[in-house]
Design a protein around this motif. Structure first.
Motif, PDB file in Angstrom:
ATOM      1  N   ARG A 200       1.203   4.691  -2.704  1.00  0.00           N
ATOM      2  CA  ARG A 200       0.102   4.716  -3.748  1.00  0.00           C
ATOM      3  C   ARG A 200      -0.132   5.927  -4.390  1.00  0.00           C
ATOM      4  O   ARG A 200      -0.638   6.911  -3.781  1.00  0.00           O
ATOM      5  CB  ARG A 200      -1.194   4.049  -3.211  1.00  0.00           C
ATOM      6  CG  ARG A 200      -2.173   3.847  -3.856  1.00  0.00           C
ATOM      7  CD  ARG A 200      -3.283   3.049  -3.271  1.00  0.00           C
ATOM      8  NE  ARG A 200      -3.871   3.589  -1.928  1.00  0.00           N
ATOM      9  CZ  ARG A 200      -4.734   4.419  -1.726  1.00  0.00           C
ATOM     10  NH1 ARG A 200      -5.540   4.932  -2.936  1.00  0.00           N
ATOM     11  NH2 ARG A 200      -4.983   4.745  -0.390  1.00  0.00           N
TER      12      ARG A 200
ATOM     13  N   ARG B 234      -2.468  -2.788  -5.447  1.00  0.00           N
ATOM     14  CA  ARG B 234      -1.925  -4.111  -5.016  1.00  0.00           C
ATOM     15  C   ARG B 234      -1.627  -5.037  -6.009  1.00  0.00           C
ATOM     16  O   ARG B 234      -0.767  -5.621  -6.112  1.00  0.00           O
ATOM     17  CB  ARG B 234      -2.597  -4.598  -3.838  1.00  0.00           C
ATOM     18  CG  ARG B 234      -2.606  -3.739  -2.450  1.00  0.00           C
ATOM     19  CD  ARG B 234      -3.764  -4.525  -1.492  1.00  0.00           C
ATOM     20  NE  ARG B 234      -3.614  -3.854  -0.217  1.00  0.00           N
ATOM     21  CZ  ARG B 234      -4.432  -4.013   0.714  1.00  0.00           C
ATOM     22  NH1 ARG B 234      -5.445  -5.310   0.546  1.00  0.00           N
ATOM     23  NH2 ARG B 234      -4.638  -3.475   1.802  1.00  0.00           N
TER      24      ARG B 234
ATOM     25  N   GLY C 229      -1.482   7.304   0.332  1.00  0.00           N
ATOM     26  CA  GLY C 229      -0.933   6.146   0.840  1.00  0.00           C
ATOM     27  C   GLY C 229       0.164   6.598   1.777  1.00  0.00           C
ATOM     28  O   GLY C 229       0.448   7.616   1.936  1.00  0.00           O
TER      29      GLY C 229
ATOM     30  N   ARG D 277      -6.792   1.032  -3.601  1.00  0.00           N
ATOM     31  CA  ARG D 277      -6.003   0.265  -3.008  1.00  0.00           C
ATOM     32  C   ARG D 277      -5.944  -1.166  -3.565  1.00  0.00           C
ATOM     33  O   ARG D 277      -4.758  -1.627  -3.768  1.00  0.00           O
ATOM     34  CB  ARG D 277      -6.471   0.114  -1.693  1.00  0.00           C
ATOM     35  CG  ARG D 277      -5.449  -0.434  -0.681  1.00  0.00           C
ATOM     36  CD  ARG D 277      -6.015  -0.656   0.934  1.00  0.00           C
ATOM     37  NE  ARG D 277      -6.286   0.736   1.208  1.00  0.00           N
ATOM     38  CZ  ARG D 277      -5.605   1.647   1.734  1.00  0.00           C
ATOM     39  NH1 ARG D 277      -4.412   1.303   1.999  1.00  0.00           N
ATOM     40  NH2 ARG D 277      -6.026   2.784   2.247  1.00  0.00           N
TER      41      ARG D 277
ATOM     42  N   ASP E 237       0.750  -1.223   0.031  1.00  0.00           N
ATOM     43  CA  ASP E 237       0.063   0.110   0.100  1.00  0.00           C
ATOM     44  C   ASP E 237       0.922   1.233  -0.050  1.00  0.00           C
ATOM     45  O   ASP E 237       0.216   2.268  -0.201  1.00  0.00           O
ATOM     46  CB  ASP E 237      -0.937   0.305   1.372  1.00  0.00           C
ATOM     47  CG  ASP E 237      -2.076  -1.034   1.207  1.00  0.00           C
ATOM     48  OD1 ASP E 237      -2.436  -1.465  -0.154  1.00  0.00           O
ATOM     49  OD2 ASP E 237      -2.746  -1.482   2.285  1.00  0.00           O
TER      50      ASP E 237
END
Length: 442
Positions: free
Chosen positions: A13, A23, A441, A19, A10
């Protein structure tokens, strides 16, 4: 452990990325060289998520150009299907199947951009590509030095690595890619990114940052392994790419001393290779430079006995005639592999030049637009200062240039993993701007 991994994924970001997509994008890039299947599934999730968080695609004129190219390709496929009687040996289904080498990636070019919208996002993607290259190095070096061979199967056959004993072709490192030129292309496009990681680690070590020492040694070991693997692929394109990337990644500030040093290093190779050099100079140079290098560059014992129909110049001359016969919409995807044997008596899967292959398959307008778009992205990045930007952005630009140059005499993009990586690089190149935006993030 799971929480730590998710926290790591995470980090940094980009603002536009959600999210889940962020990933999946990082994991997909990491497993890309090892498994096109699992990488494709992860990147498809990332692509869907990335597409949901974008402004309409037509707001970017580059996407409009890609839509125009897609339309020309579809028209060309339809035309190839209608004139099947003119070339009975050509299955019309090839014309439609060949579109999957291009059309989904036009979407990916747009949908991956949220994950590459700033320098930290591109740095994350670059490091994922570098880390994902480790299995390529391990299998390739093990193949030649330890006699490893496959096929190796994992997860019930979902992942298969076709390791051929002694390399493929024999004596050339191929590893899990199963063919030396494809392996060379992957190692070439990730080499600038690995150089950027090496420079970043060296600067952290110089500044005495915590944990910098062991990171530097790890990246140095990876760099040494990649140089060795690039050499063992016996690919002249890869050797040239390896040298080209060094000054580009190092940056213009180093050129005053680095370029003369590189030229001095290459002088013995040139003396050992070029024709017409006096024996007084060439013999000592050939004693200094390994014969495997100057012999390969001089085509010694490799292609001197090849038939005329196998040479690049012959393929391109035949291809020029094919383009002239059907310049607007082409013959259909993979038509070269059908027509070339009929006219020369020898088979080749493609004409070893991406622009020529595009023109034969999809017509000159599509070829000019697509090749021109890639060149425009490179020129735009250079003019806007990408080569003076952060080290990973310089490496990103260099990786795109290297991959583009490889396609002047080969077409590794028809390997799905190279294709995906190439469009990720192009998407990141499109995202470059002199003043990176904010990120989300931690």
């Amino acid at each position: 452990m799971k929480a730590l991994l998710l926290e790591r994924l995470d980090g940094q970001r980009p603002l536009q990325a959600d999210r889940l997509g962020w990933r999946c994008f990082q994991l997909g890039v990491f497993v890309l060289p090892s498994s096109a299947l699992f990488a494709g599934l992860l990147l498809l999730v990332a692509l869907i998520q990335g597409s949901r968080r974008r402004s309409p695609w037509w707001h970017d004129r580059v996407n409009v150009v890609l839509a125009l190219i897609a339309g020309l390709m579809v028209l060309g496929a339809a035309a190839a299907s209608l004139r099947v009687s003119a070339l009975p040996a050509y299955p019309p289904s090839l014309a439609w199947l060949g579109l999957f080498n291009w059309l989904p990636f036009f979407w990916a070019f747009w949908g991956f951009q949220p994950y590459l919208a700033d320098s930290p996002g591109r740095r994350r993607a670059a490091l994922a590509l570098v880390a994902g290259t480790v299995p390529v190095l391990v299998t390739g070096l093990g193949q030649l030095w330890l006699g490893w061979h496959g096929p190796w199967q994992m997860l019930g056959g979902a992942v298969i690595w076709h390791l051929k004993q002694g390399g493929n072709p024999r004596g050339r490192l191929s590893g899990l890619f199963d063919y030396a030129n494809i392996t060379a292309a992957w190692l070439s496009l990730t080499w600038p990114l690995l150089l950027a990681a090496l420079l970043a680690c060296w600067r952290r070590w110089r500044d005495r940052a915590a944990g910098s020492s062991w990171r530097l040694w790890v990246v140095l070991a990876l760099a040494a392994a990649q140089v060795g693997a690039l050499y063992l692929t016996d690919s002249r394109n890869a050797w040239g790419a390896m040298l080209l990337a060094v000054p580009l990644v190092a940056g213009p500030a180093s050129w005053l001393w680095l370029l003369p040093l590189l030229l001095l290093t290459l002088l013995p190779v040139a003396l050992a290779t070029l024709p017409g050099i006096p024996a007084l100079l060439q013999d000592p140079a050939r004693a200094l430079v390994p014969q495997s290098i100057w012999g390969r560059l001089n085509d010694l014992n490799h292609h001197s006995q090849r038939k005329w129909a196998s040479l690049r110049i012959t393929q391109w001359s035949v291809a020029a005639g094919l383009i002239a016969e059907r310049p607007w919409l082409g013959w259909g995807a993979a038509a070269f592999s059908v027509i070339y044997p009929l006219r020369t008596g020898r088979w080749h899967g493609h004409p070893h030049n991406i622009a020529v292959d595009l023109a034969i398959s999809h017509g000159l307008p599509a070829a000019v637009l697509l090749v021109g778009l890639v060149l425009w992205l490179l020129i735009r990045g250079a003019r806007q200062g990408m080569l003076q930007g952060p080290v990973f952005d310089r490496a990103w630009w260099a990786a795109v240039l290297v991959l583009a140059m490889l396609h002047a005499s080969d077409i590794p993009i028809y390997d799905s993993r190279i294709n995906i990586a190439g469009w990720i690089l192009l998407a990141g190149l499109r995202c470059w701007c002199p003043s990176p935006g904010p990120r989300a993030g931690v």
